[in-house]
Design a protein around this motif. Structure first.
Motif, PDB file in Angstrom:
ATOM      1  N   VAL A   1       0.856  -1.196   0.000  1.00 13.31           N
ATOM      2  CA  VAL A   1       0.000   0.000   0.000  1.00 13.31           C
ATOM      3  C   VAL A   1       0.887   1.239   0.000  1.00 13.31           C
ATOM      4  O   VAL A   1       1.793   1.365   0.833  1.00 13.31           O
ATOM      5  N   ILE A   2       0.599   2.122  -0.946  1.00  8.19           N
ATOM      6  CA  ILE A   2       1.288   3.416  -1.019  1.00  8.19           C
ATOM      7  C   ILE A   2       0.236   4.500  -0.767  1.00  8.19           C
ATOM      8  O   ILE A   2      -0.825   4.497  -1.386  1.00  8.19           O
ATOM      9  N   ILE A   3       0.543   5.426   0.136  1.00  5.08           N
ATOM     10  CA  ILE A   3      -0.394   6.514   0.450  1.00  5.08           C
ATOM     11  C   ILE A   3       0.241   7.845   0.056  1.00  5.08           C
ATOM     12  O   ILE A   3       1.041   8.410   0.820  1.00  5.08           O
ATOM     13  N   PRO A   4      -0.068   8.359  -1.142  1.00  2.61           N
ATOM     14  CA  PRO A   4       0.353   9.728  -1.482  1.00  2.61           C
ATOM     15  C   PRO A   4      -0.589  10.699  -0.763  1.00  2.61           C
ATOM     16  O   PRO A   4      -1.804  10.625  -0.945  1.00  2.61           O
ATOM     17  N   ARG A   5      -0.053  11.580   0.053  1.00  4.12           N
ATOM     18  CA  ARG A   5      -0.909  12.433   0.895  1.00  4.12           C
ATOM     19  C   ARG A   5      -0.567  13.905   0.690  1.00  4.12           C
ATOM     20  O   ARG A   5       0.542  14.353   0.954  1.00  4.12           O
ATOM     21  N   ARG A   6      -1.562  14.640   0.185  1.00  2.00           N
ATOM     22  CA  ARG A   6      -1.459  16.097   0.110  1.00  2.00           C
ATOM     23  C   ARG A   6      -2.864  16.665   0.032  1.00  2.00           C
ATOM     24  O   ARG A   6      -3.692  16.163  -0.717  1.00  2.00           O
ATOM     25  N   GLU A   7      -3.129  17.713   0.799  1.00  2.76           N
ATOM     26  CA  GLU A   7      -4.485  18.263   0.886  1.00  2.76           C
ATOM     27  C   GLU A   7      -4.987  18.730  -0.475  1.00  2.76           C
ATOM     28  O   GLU A   7      -4.239  19.314  -1.271  1.00  2.76           O
ATOM     29  N   CYS A   8      -6.266  18.472  -0.736  1.00  2.00           N
ATOM     30  CA  CYS A   8      -6.937  18.963  -1.941  1.00  2.00           C
ATOM     31  C   CYS A   8      -6.693  20.456  -2.062  1.00  2.00           C
ATOM     32  O   CYS A   8      -6.851  21.217  -1.104  1.00  2.00           O
ATOM     33  N   ILE A   9      -6.330  20.904  -3.255  1.00  2.00           N
ATOM     34  CA  ILE A   9      -5.978  22.312  -3.433  1.00  2.00           C
ATOM     35  C   ILE A   9      -7.175  23.229  -3.209  1.00  2.00           C
ATOM     36  O   ILE A   9      -7.039  24.340  -2.702  1.00  2.00           O
ATOM     37  N   GLN A  10      -8.384  22.744  -3.531  1.00  2.00           N
ATOM     38  CA  GLN A  10      -9.576  23.554  -3.316  1.00  2.00           C
ATOM     39  C   GLN A  10      -9.891  23.672  -1.822  1.00  2.00           C
ATOM     40  O   GLN A  10     -10.234  24.746  -1.321  1.00  2.00           O
ATOM     41  N   THR A  11      -9.764  22.561  -1.119  1.00  2.00           N
ATOM     42  CA  THR A  11      -9.990  22.585   0.323  1.00  2.00           C
ATOM     43  C   THR A  11      -8.939  23.449   1.015  1.00  2.00           C
ATOM     44  O   THR A  11      -9.242  24.189   1.953  1.00  2.00           O
ATOM     45  N   GLN A  12      -7.710  23.340   0.546  1.00  2.00           N
ATOM     46  CA  GLN A  12      -6.618  24.132   1.119  1.00  2.00           C
ATOM     47  C   GLN A  12      -6.892  25.632   0.963  1.00  2.00           C
ATOM     48  O   GLN A  12      -6.716  26.412   1.911  1.00  2.00           O
ATOM     49  N   LYS A  13      -7.349  26.030  -0.231  1.00  2.00           N
ATOM     50  CA  LYS A  13      -7.686  27.443  -0.457  1.00  2.00           C
ATOM     51  C   LYS A  13      -8.782  27.898   0.491  1.00  2.00           C
ATOM     52  O   LYS A  13      -8.722  28.994   1.057  1.00  2.00           O
ATOM     53  N   ARG A  14      -9.794  27.041   0.666  1.00  2.00           N
ATOM     54  CA  ARG A  14     -10.902  27.384   1.545  1.00  2.00           C
ATOM     55  C   ARG A  14     -10.431  27.511   2.995  1.00  2.00           C
ATOM     56  O   ARG A  14     -10.819  28.442   3.706  1.00  2.00           O
ATOM     57  N   HIS A  15      -9.580  26.591   3.421  1.00  2.00           N
ATOM     58  CA  HIS A  15      -9.071  26.645   4.790  1.00  2.00           C
ATOM     59  C   HIS A  15      -8.212  27.894   5.021  1.00  2.00           C
ATOM     60  O   HIS A  15      -8.292  28.518   6.083  1.00  2.00           O
ATOM     61  N   LEU A  16      -7.407  28.257   4.028  1.00  2.00           N
ATOM     62  CA  LEU A  16      -6.571  29.456   4.155  1.00  2.00           C
ATOM     63  C   LEU A  16      -7.431  30.712   4.227  1.00  2.00           C
ATOM     64  O   LEU A  16      -7.152  31.632   5.003  1.00  2.00           O
ATOM     65  N   LYS A  17      -8.497  30.734   3.423  1.00  2.00           N
ATOM     66  CA  LYS A  17      -9.413  31.879   3.426  1.00  2.00           C
ATOM     67  C   LYS A  17     -10.104  31.998   4.784  1.00  2.00           C
ATOM     68  O   LYS A  17     -10.237  33.104   5.335  1.00  2.00           O
ATOM     69  N   GLU A  18     -10.541  30.851   5.336  1.00  2.00           N
ATOM     70  CA  GLU A  18     -11.198  30.854   6.647  1.00  2.00           C
ATOM     71  C   GLU A  18     -10.217  31.294   7.738  1.00  2.00           C
ATOM     72  O   GLU A  18     -10.591  32.036   8.661  1.00  2.00           O
ATOM     73  N   LYS A  19      -8.963  30.860   7.611  1.00  2.00           N
ATOM     74  CA  LYS A  19      -7.945  31.223   8.599  1.00  2.00           C
ATOM     75  C   LYS A  19      -7.691  32.728   8.580  1.00  2.00           C
ATOM     76  O   LYS A  19      -7.611  33.380   9.633  1.00  2.00           O
ATOM     77  N   LYS A  20      -7.575  33.307   7.370  1.00  2.00           N
ATOM     78  CA  LYS A  20      -7.338  34.750   7.245  1.00  2.00           C
ATOM     79  C   LYS A  20      -8.518  35.541   7.793  1.00  2.00           C
ATOM     80  O   LYS A  20      -8.351  36.565   8.449  1.00  2.00           O
ATOM     81  N   ALA A  21      -9.740  35.046   7.507  1.00  2.00           N
ATOM     82  CA  ALA A  21     -10.937  35.731   8.000  1.00  2.00           C
ATOM     83  C   ALA A  21     -10.968  35.702   9.523  1.00  2.00           C
ATOM     84  O   ALA A  21     -11.332  36.695  10.173  1.00  2.00           O
ATOM     85  N   LYS A  22     -10.571  34.569  10.097  1.00  2.00           N
ATOM     86  CA  LYS A  22     -10.561  34.435  11.554  1.00  2.00           C
ATOM     87  C   LYS A  22      -9.515  35.350  12.176  1.00  2.00           C
ATOM     88  O   LYS A  22      -9.763  36.007  13.191  1.00  2.00           O
ATOM     89  N   GLU A  23      -8.336  35.402  11.541  1.00  2.00           N
ATOM     90  CA  GLU A  23      -7.263  36.264  12.054  1.00  2.00           C
ATOM     91  C   GLU A  23      -7.643  37.733  11.950  1.00  2.00           C
ATOM     92  O   GLU A  23      -7.273  38.550  12.783  1.00  2.00           O
TER      93      GLU A  23
END
Length: 536
Positions: A511-533
């Motif tokens: 089993v190989i697990i390539p792991r990196r956050e979805c780019i769309q989800t990442q953008k959304r999380h960054l936007k939410e983080k900036k809004a919170k800050e």
């Protein structure tokens, strides 16, 4: 109070206003917005309505039955192919019956906008011998939720509510209640002998539910959801099911000249149908999906009428209906349309730029050039787009979780290398059992769990197995030495290709697990983080 709501949102609001205690679902277009609406509802938060995503549709149905057992009202949501996944508990729920009301909401997808087939869920309702509701409008969808929960509790049966893509994803103004109904209290009225499906109990329940069918049909015939409107011209009668009723009304905005039977509740009201087939020369059946009602009429109760519809070619055999194809069935000209513009070209879907799946496929394709007979078994998710240009990387995609078991079967047949690629949410949905089969037989396969930390294809919902995949694989028996995690980035391509090559050449389960956050989800999380800050 009036609200502008999607069909999905009207269903969700209707369920909340009917005293819902829990929604159980796995995201699947076109049903996803129902659960998301409840998750964002202040009323649901205030009442602590259960609203977390389930691992798959089977677990959702079973959890809803548990809530019903304790007397509370539960909504189960899924797309049509999800009903296949939960068929075992769904069909058996007709035998157990219900205590608190259970509504199973299934969103069918004619024209296969985002699906593998055009399955019509009304067949399942008939198969399970449970009532089926099929609203014709957003207002009716809202109103039917209250009726459906009440009916489920009155008859001690689950209710299947069927909508289609156009109903789920179109908006209308809906009149909603000012005061939601209170939730049911816990009660202990469940009769254990009904819920323990030993043959002696199941036979008794089967006799009971079978005997209920005539009563359910009579209720359907008397329901205001099924309306027989008389017409002056009896050369034709029209039966319009669910959303198809709107297409007929668009063709005849003033008054339909023919007798018109609107069907939004099943079992099929045979008394109303027989009235039409006895009085009319022909009967045109207009239904979204498969010719469920048309086949029933043609087979057992045509009366004196000639039955027409999808089977006869008067309406298209496949795909969504439209006002224009319904107009054509009436011998009316289609509406004037814009001429086709040659300047607009089709744009097939593609993986997002920067998506980790792209790096996985690039590495996999590079390695598999060394193995001319390699076969890659794909699965359901964004990464299914790896079949399309520029990757052309997968050779199959059948249903949720099939990648691992198909790879195993191919390996059993002598295929090497056999590679399975599956997403994180799909793996927990229905891939884990296939991996256990592979481990138990030490199948010569390489499994790639492409982990983007979300359920990306349906909008970025939580994935049940996030941060648990290594532990799950170890628990299923995968050898630690052949459980690898990589980060799919261009700079890591030498490491990724070396890992894939090494594990393909290992003759056992890897089993190989390539792991990196979805780019769309990442953008959304960054936007939410900036809004919170920004608020701090």
């Amino acid at each position: 109070m009036k609200k502008l709501l999607l069909g999905d949102e009207a269903i969700a609001q209707g369920a909340l206003d009917a005293g819902l205690s829990g929604v159980y679902a796995y995201p699947g277009t076109p049903s996803t917005e129902i659960t998301e609406y409840i998750q964002n509802s202040p009323l649901a938060a205030q009442r602590n309505v259960h609203r977390n995503w389930c691992t798959n549709e089977k677990t959702a149905m079973e959890a809803a039955l548990g809530m019903s057992y304790m007397g509370k009202r539960a909504l189960v949501c899924m797309k049509h192919v999800g009903l296949n996944v939960c068929a075992d508990p769904f069909v058996n729920s007709g035998m157990t019956g219900t205590n608190g009301g259970v509504v199973v909401l299934v969103a069918d997808d004619p024209s296969m906008h985002s699906s593998q087939d055009e399955q019509d869920s009304r067949f399942y309702g008939k198969f399970a011998m449970v009532p089926v509701f099929e609203p014709s409008s957003q207002q009716e969808a809202y109103d039917m939720m209250d009726v459906a929960f009440d009916y489920s509790e009155k008859e001690h049966l689950p209710v299947l509510m069927r909508v289609t893509t156009r109903m789920a994803h179109s908006r209308a103004v809906v009149e909603v209640k000012e005061t939601p109904r209170e939730e049911n209290a816990l009660n202990y009225d469940s009769v254990a002998a009904n819920w323990v499906l030993l043959p002696v109990n199941a036979r008794r329940r089967n006799d009971h539910v079978t005997a209920q069918q005539q009563h359910l049909e009579e209720d359907a015939a008397a329901s205001p959801a099924n309306v027989y409107a008389e017409g002056e011209d009896h050369t034709m009668g029209i039966i319009a099911c669910g959303i198809a009723y709107n297409y007929v009304r668009e063709c005849f905005p003033e008054k339909c000249p023919y007798p018109l039977l609107k069907i939004s509740r099943y079992p099929l009201p045979k008394s109303l149908v027989r009235r039409m087939t006895e009085e009319c020369d022909t009967v045109l059946v207009i239904e979204e999906g498969q010719p469920v009602v048309e086949e029933m009429l043609a087979g057992v109760m045509p009366g004196n009428a000639v039955i027409k519809g999808r089977l006869t070619g008067d309406l298209p055999r496949t795909g969504e209906l439209s006002p224009d194809c319904v107009r054509k069935a009436f011998g009316m000209p289609a509406h004037e349309a814009y001429e086709k513009c040659d300047d607009v070209v089709g744009r097939p879907p593609a993986l997002c730029q920067g998506c980790g799946h792209r790096d996985v496929y690039k590495a996999l394709n590079e390695v598999l050039l060394e193995y001319p007979n390699a076969r890659v078994f794909g699965d359901i998710g964004c990464y299914t787009l790896g079949f399309l240009p520029p990757f052309h990387a997968i050779h199959s995609c059948v249903d949720m979780g099939a990648s691992i078991t198909m790879a195993k079967g191919a390996s059993d047949a002598g295929q090497w290398p056999a590679v399975a690629i599956i997403g994180d949410s799909t793996f927990t949905h229905s891939g884990m059992t296939g991996l256990l089969d592979a481990v138990n037989e030490n199948a010569d396969i390489t499994v790639i769990i492409s982990d983007n930390l979300t359920t990306a294809m349906t909008g970025g919902q939580d994935s049940a197995g996030t941060n648990k995949f290594e532990a799950i694989c170890r628990g299923l028996g995968v050898d630690e030495a052949h459980l690898k995690v990589v980060v799919p980035l261009p700079k890591n391509m030498p490491e990724i290709t070396a890992t894939i090559r090494e594990e393909i050449n290992y003759h056992g389960v890897s089993v190989i697990i390539p792991r990196r956050e979805c780019i769309q989800t990442q953008k959304r999380h960054l936007k939410e983080k900036k809004a919170k800050e920004g608020k701090q």
